[in-house]
Design a protein around this motif. Structure first.
Motif, PDB file in Angstrom:
ATOM      1  N   VAL A  17       0.830  -1.200   0.000  1.00 36.74           N
ATOM      2  CA  VAL A  17       0.000   0.000   0.000  1.00 36.74           C
ATOM      3  C   VAL A  17       0.864   1.248   0.000  1.00 36.74           C
ATOM      4  O   VAL A  17       0.641   2.188  -0.774  1.00 36.74           O
ATOM      5  CB  VAL A  17      -0.949   0.005   1.218  1.00 36.74           C
ATOM      6  N   ASN A  18       1.863   1.266   0.864  1.00 34.18           N
ATOM      7  CA  ASN A  18       2.703   2.464   0.990  1.00 34.18           C
ATOM      8  C   ASN A  18       3.488   2.760  -0.277  1.00 34.18           C
ATOM      9  O   ASN A  18       3.781   3.919  -0.581  1.00 34.18           O
ATOM     10  CB  ASN A  18       3.655   2.311   2.179  1.00 34.18           C
ATOM     11  N   SER A  19       3.834   1.713  -1.032  1.00 38.98           N
ATOM     12  CA  SER A  19       4.593   1.913  -2.270  1.00 38.98           C
ATOM     13  C   SER A  19       3.695   1.921  -3.506  1.00 38.98           C
ATOM     14  O   SER A  19       4.190   1.955  -4.625  1.00 38.98           O
ATOM     15  CB  SER A  19       5.654   0.816  -2.412  1.00 38.98           C
ATOM     16  N   ARG A  20       2.383   1.870  -3.289  1.00 36.00           N
ATOM     17  CA  ARG A  20       1.397   1.917  -4.374  1.00 36.00           C
ATOM     18  C   ARG A  20       1.598   0.770  -5.370  1.00 36.00           C
ATOM     19  O   ARG A  20       1.495   0.945  -6.574  1.00 36.00           O
ATOM     20  CB  ARG A  20       1.443   3.274  -5.074  1.00 36.00           C
ATOM     21  N   ARG A  21       1.866  -0.418  -4.848  1.00 38.45           N
ATOM     22  CA  ARG A  21       2.059  -1.606  -5.689  1.00 38.45           C
ATOM     23  C   ARG A  21       0.942  -2.621  -5.498  1.00 38.45           C
ATOM     24  O   ARG A  21       1.046  -3.751  -5.970  1.00 38.45           O
ATOM     25  CB  ARG A  21       3.398  -2.271  -5.370  1.00 38.45           C
ATOM     26  N   LEU A  22      -0.125  -2.240  -4.809  1.00 40.13           N
ATOM     27  CA  LEU A  22      -1.188  -3.191  -4.524  1.00 40.13           C
ATOM     28  C   LEU A  22      -2.239  -3.180  -5.622  1.00 40.13           C
ATOM     29  O   LEU A  22      -2.750  -2.129  -6.011  1.00 40.13           O
ATOM     30  CB  LEU A  22      -1.852  -2.860  -3.182  1.00 40.13           C
ATOM     31  N   ALA A  23      -2.567  -4.369  -6.117  1.00 41.76           N
ATOM     32  CA  ALA A  23      -3.674  -4.555  -7.067  1.00 41.76           C
ATOM     33  C   ALA A  23      -4.722  -5.422  -6.385  1.00 41.76           C
ATOM     34  O   ALA A  23      -4.394  -6.391  -5.695  1.00 41.76           O
ATOM     35  CB  ALA A  23      -3.185  -5.227  -8.346  1.00 41.76           C
ATOM     36  N   ILE A  24      -5.992  -5.060  -6.544  1.00 43.68           N
ATOM     37  CA  ILE A  24      -7.081  -5.803  -5.917  1.00 43.68           C
ATOM     38  C   ILE A  24      -8.002  -6.369  -6.990  1.00 43.68           C
ATOM     39  O   ILE A  24      -8.375  -5.676  -7.933  1.00 43.68           O
ATOM     40  CB  ILE A  24      -7.885  -4.915  -4.946  1.00 43.68           C
ATOM     41  N   LEU A  25      -8.331  -7.644  -6.827  1.00 40.88           N
ATOM     42  CA  LEU A  25      -9.283  -8.320  -7.704  1.00 40.88           C
ATOM     43  C   LEU A  25     -10.390  -8.872  -6.821  1.00 40.88           C
ATOM     44  O   LEU A  25     -10.135  -9.706  -5.952  1.00 40.88           O
ATOM     45  CB  LEU A  25      -8.579  -9.452  -8.460  1.00 40.88           C
ATOM     46  N   CYS A  26     -11.614  -8.372  -6.986  1.00 42.32           N
ATOM     47  CA  CYS A  26     -12.690  -8.801  -6.092  1.00 42.32           C
ATOM     48  C   CYS A  26     -13.805  -9.494  -6.847  1.00 42.32           C
ATOM     49  O   CYS A  26     -14.155  -9.106  -7.971  1.00 42.32           O
ATOM     50  CB  CYS A  26     -13.232  -7.633  -5.274  1.00 42.32           C
ATOM     51  N   GLY A  27     -14.355 -10.528  -6.207  1.00 46.87           N
ATOM     52  CA  GLY A  27     -15.432 -11.307  -6.783  1.00 46.87           C
ATOM     53  C   GLY A  27     -16.732 -11.120  -6.027  1.00 46.87           C
ATOM     54  O   GLY A  27     -16.850 -10.263  -5.152  1.00 46.87           O
ATOM     55  N   ALA A  28     -17.701 -11.970  -6.333  1.00 45.59           N
ATOM     56  CA  ALA A  28     -19.066 -11.802  -5.827  1.00 45.59           C
ATOM     57  C   ALA A  28     -19.158 -11.922  -4.312  1.00 45.59           C
ATOM     58  O   ALA A  28     -20.056 -11.346  -3.702  1.00 45.59           O
ATOM     59  CB  ALA A  28     -19.978 -12.833  -6.485  1.00 45.59           C
ATOM     60  N   GLY A  29     -18.243 -12.669  -3.700  1.00 48.96           N
ATOM     61  CA  GLY A  29     -18.310 -12.856  -2.254  1.00 48.96           C
ATOM     62  C   GLY A  29     -18.252 -11.567  -1.476  1.00 48.96           C
ATOM     63  O   GLY A  29     -18.814 -11.465  -0.384  1.00 48.96           O
ATOM     64  N   THR A 109      -8.670   3.489  -3.012  1.00 48.99           N
ATOM     65  CA  THR A 109      -8.625   3.963  -4.398  1.00 48.99           C
ATOM     66  C   THR A 109      -8.507   5.480  -4.455  1.00 48.99           C
ATOM     67  O   THR A 109      -7.648   6.025  -5.143  1.00 48.99           O
ATOM     68  CB  THR A 109      -9.890   3.511  -5.165  1.00 48.99           C
ATOM     69  N   LEU A 110      -9.376   6.163  -3.729  1.00 52.78           N
ATOM     70  CA  LEU A 110      -9.392   7.629  -3.755  1.00 52.78           C
ATOM     71  C   LEU A 110      -8.121   8.217  -3.166  1.00 52.78           C
ATOM     72  O   LEU A 110      -7.719   9.331  -3.525  1.00 52.78           O
ATOM     73  CB  LEU A 110     -10.619   8.148  -2.996  1.00 52.78           C
ATOM     74  N   ALA A 111      -7.470   7.469  -2.270  1.00 49.19           N
ATOM     75  CA  ALA A 111      -6.209   7.927  -1.681  1.00 49.19           C
ATOM     76  C   ALA A 111      -5.004   7.543  -2.531  1.00 49.19           C
ATOM     77  O   ALA A 111      -3.857   7.704  -2.100  1.00 49.19           O
ATOM     78  CB  ALA A 111      -6.056   7.351  -0.272  1.00 49.19           C
ATOM     79  N   SER A 112      -5.257   7.046  -3.738  1.00 48.86           N
ATOM     80  CA  SER A 112      -4.190   6.717  -4.696  1.00 48.86           C
ATOM     81  C   SER A 112      -3.229   5.666  -4.160  1.00 48.86           C
ATOM     82  O   SER A 112      -2.018   5.743  -4.384  1.00 48.86           O
ATOM     83  CB  SER A 112      -3.421   7.993  -5.087  1.00 48.86           C
ATOM     84  N   CYS A 113      -3.773   4.665  -3.454  1.00 50.81           N
ATOM     85  CA  CYS A 113      -2.937   3.598  -2.895  1.00 50.81           C
ATOM     86  C   CYS A 113      -2.811   2.390  -3.815  1.00 50.81           C
ATOM     87  O   CYS A 113      -1.950   1.539  -3.587  1.00 50.81           O
ATOM     88  CB  CYS A 113      -3.513   3.128  -1.557  1.00 50.81           C
ATOM     89  N   LEU A 114      -3.680   2.286  -4.830  1.00 49.42           N
ATOM     90  CA  LEU A 114      -3.753   1.070  -5.632  1.00 49.42           C
ATOM     91  C   LEU A 114      -3.120   1.254  -7.008  1.00 49.42           C
ATOM     92  O   LEU A 114      -3.221   2.318  -7.617  1.00 49.42           O
ATOM     93  CB  LEU A 114      -5.208   0.641  -5.811  1.00 49.42           C
ATOM     94  N   ALA A 115      -2.498   0.175  -7.480  1.00 51.34           N
ATOM     95  CA  ALA A 115      -1.958   0.164  -8.837  1.00 51.34           C
ATOM     96  C   ALA A 115      -3.005  -0.294  -9.830  1.00 51.34           C
ATOM     97  O   ALA A 115      -2.992   0.113 -10.998  1.00 51.34           O
ATOM     98  CB  ALA A 115      -0.740  -0.753  -8.907  1.00 51.34           C
ATOM     99  N   ALA A 116      -3.932  -1.153  -9.378  1.00 54.72           N
ATOM    100  CA  ALA A 116      -4.992  -1.657 -10.251  1.00 54.72           C
ATOM    101  C   ALA A 116      -6.140  -2.148  -9.396  1.00 54.72           C
ATOM    102  O   ALA A 116      -5.943  -2.607  -8.264  1.00 54.72           O
ATOM    103  CB  ALA A 116      -4.478  -2.787 -11.146  1.00 54.72           C
ATOM    104  N   LEU A 117      -7.352  -2.050  -9.935  1.00 48.58           N
ATOM    105  CA  LEU A 117      -8.554  -2.492  -9.231  1.00 48.58           C
ATOM    106  C   LEU A 117      -9.512  -3.106 -10.237  1.00 48.58           C
ATOM    107  O   LEU A 117      -9.888  -2.461 -11.218  1.00 48.58           O
ATOM    108  CB  LEU A 117      -9.225  -1.309  -8.524  1.00 48.58           C
ATOM    109  N   THR A 118      -9.887  -4.355  -9.999  1.00 46.56           N
ATOM    110  CA  THR A 118     -10.780  -5.075 -10.905  1.00 46.56           C
ATOM    111  C   THR A 118     -11.889  -5.753 -10.120  1.00 46.56           C
ATOM    112  O   THR A 118     -11.648  -6.304  -9.044  1.00 46.56           O
ATOM    113  CB  THR A 118     -10.016  -6.160 -11.686  1.00 46.56           C
ATOM    114  N   SER A 119     -13.099  -5.695 -10.651  1.00 49.12           N
ATOM    115  CA  SER A 119     -14.236  -6.360 -10.029  1.00 49.12           C
ATOM    116  C   SER A 119     -14.986  -7.174 -11.078  1.00 49.12           C
ATOM    117  O   SER A 119     -15.091  -6.768 -12.232  1.00 49.12           O
ATOM    118  CB  SER A 119     -15.179  -5.328  -9.405  1.00 49.12           C
ATOM    119  N   THR A 120     -15.503  -8.305 -10.656  1.00 49.27           N
ATOM    120  CA  THR A 120     -16.372  -9.085 -11.533  1.00 49.27           C
ATOM    121  C   THR A 120     -17.830  -8.918 -11.123  1.00 49.27           C
ATOM    122  O   THR A 120     -18.696  -9.630 -11.626  1.00 49.27           O
ATOM    123  CB  THR A 120     -16.002 -10.584 -11.491  1.00 49.27           C
TER     124      THR A 120
END
Length: 443
Positions: A17-29, A109-120
């Motif tokens: 998070v601190n280096s802005r290298r986190l990518a999140i992939l979230c599913g229906a759960g 996301t709004l705090a610019s912590c993520l490198a990528a964000l994907t949702s299904t």
């Protein structure tokens, strides 16, 4: 896939998070957790079957109980959009209240912590959470939308489509992935995401559900990525996850350092990740403040003054906004604070004088105090901006505007502690870092 403790995973992801290298992939759960409580695939399929079978009785064969088979049936008849989605799936099925997991993703996301964000997910609960935090998470269902997002924001790539904005083109049947225009759209987004996730640390939440076709889409994305680390957060066992999703094992083999599993719900884990980030952010302000306090008063200030354990996520979010100097209806937008030793010093000074945390405010005796970053601003303008931003009963008694300049207005217009006026209708008293001790009568 190695099972690891939640605390270990959070510790490793802190640097992501601190280096802005986190990518999140979230599913229906993620959206099935309370208070969102969106329906399972079985629930939606059962409702559709009941409605279909009641409509046609014995004139047609009963509809399958499986949602994927249902979608394939109508897709094959070219009735997926016109019949199945239009009349058999409840139009309000994906409406709900964002849960803490959605709020955590929106905030990061709004705090610019993520490198990528994907949702299904076809719902708009992450977007709703972002609006509640005064920001836009930039939902994107096409490549051109994702590519034009603000540079500092990782757009929310909705690889499945969106129920609210483009319901006819949401993905329900695996055969859609081989048909135009869905095939081209998913291919373009998957290629784009593979570049965004390169050498990132990937966090997967909400994966193991009965929404098999969404799991299929997650697997489709995973075949393109080569992250540094992969963390799968899911209550299911590692054996069950790998059996249901072989592509997950293949993606894990491409992770260069870590492929780990945390047995926890996605919303719970994300809530703790957000809390950890916010505490770190505030401590980065308090630490130089504590050092300055010790130097100025030649005293060994108690390190426990930096303890934030009693402050919850919403209050820490507000505290971050105050530190940034966000005006009313602006989100917290920084992944790390600017250098603010004076602001940190003032907070430590108040705590050392006996103040205690009350949400994002400090309470000293019978007065509630808000400390905000206000470098280069006029107190007069700040008073106008904050006037009426909170209900009178919740308004702080004193706001310390750190770095602000006093007004170039007659005192009887600029400030008054007795009556409402054109500048400050019941919004409390404003002062600066140069006169706060006098205003608060701190010796």
């Amino acid at each position: 896939m190695q099972d690891i403790d939640e605390s270990d995973a959070l510790d490793q992801l802190a640097s992501s998070v601190n280096s802005r290298r986190l990518a999140i992939l979230c599913g229906a759960g993620l959206s099935m957790s309370a208070p969102s409580s969106l329906p399972s695939a079985w629930t939606l399929a059962n409702r559709a079957k009941q409605k279909y079978d009641a409509q046609y009785g014995h004139s047609r064969a009963p509809l399958s109980e499986d949602i994927e088979n249902q979608a394939e049936f109508f897709f094959g008849r070219e009735e997926l959009q016109t019949v199945y989605l239009r009349s058999l799936v409840d139009p309000n099925a994906f409406a709900g209240k964002p849960n803490h997991g959605h709020e955590a993703i929106a905030d990061l996301t709004l705090a610019s912590c993520l490198a990528a964000l994907t949702s299904t997910n076809v719902d708009t609960l992450i977007e709703a959470a972002g609006l509640n935090l005064y920001g836009n998470v930039w939902p994107s269902i096409k490549l051109d939308q994702a590519a034009t997002a603000p540079a500092e924001i990782a757009p929310l790539v909705k690889i499945h489509g969106c129920w609210n904005t483009d319901k006819p083109n949401t993905i329900w049947a695996p055969s859609q992935l081989a048909s135009s225009p869905t095939k081209e759209r998913v291919e373009e987004l998957s290629d784009w995401l593979s570049q965004r996730m390169l050498n990132c640390d990937l966090l997967i939440v909400g994966f193991f559900t009965d929404w098999d076709y969404l799991n299929c889409l997650i697997e489709h994305c995973l075949t393109r990525v080569s992250p540094s680390k992969i963390f799968v957060v899911d209550p299911a066992s590692s054996a069950d996850l790998l059996e249901k999703a072989p592509a997950l094992a293949e993606a894990g083999a491409r992770a260069t350092t870590v492929f780990a599993h945390v047995r926890e719900t996605g919303d719970s884990f994300l809530t703790k990740l957000r809390l950890q980030f916010s505490k770190s952010y505030v401590r980065q302000v308090l630490s130089p403040g504590l050092k300055a306090y010790r130097e100025q008063f030649d005293a060994d200030a108690d390190p426990s003054l930096m303890n934030l354990d009693e402050i919850d996520n919403p209050s820490l979010w507000q505290l971050r906004r105050n530190i940034e100097g966000a005006l009313p209806n602006q989100p917290a937008q920084r992944h790390e604070p600017i250098e603010a030793p004076v602001l940190g010093f003032i907070i430590i000074r108040l705590l050392a004088a006996g103040a205690t945390w009350d949400g994002p405010l400090l309470k000293l005796e019978d007065r509630f105090i808000r400390v905000i970053g206000a470098s280069g601003k006029f107190v007069h303008d700040l008073e106008k901006s904050y006037s009426g931003s909170v209900p009178p009963g919740a308004s702080p008694d004193v706001t310390i505007a750190v770095g602000a300049a006093q007004n170039f207005l007659p005192p009887d217009i600029a400030r008054s502690s007795e009556t409402e006026n054109i500048v400050r209708p019941a919004s409390g008293q404003f002062c600066t870092d140069r006169d706060f001790e006098e205003v608060l009568e701190i010796a």
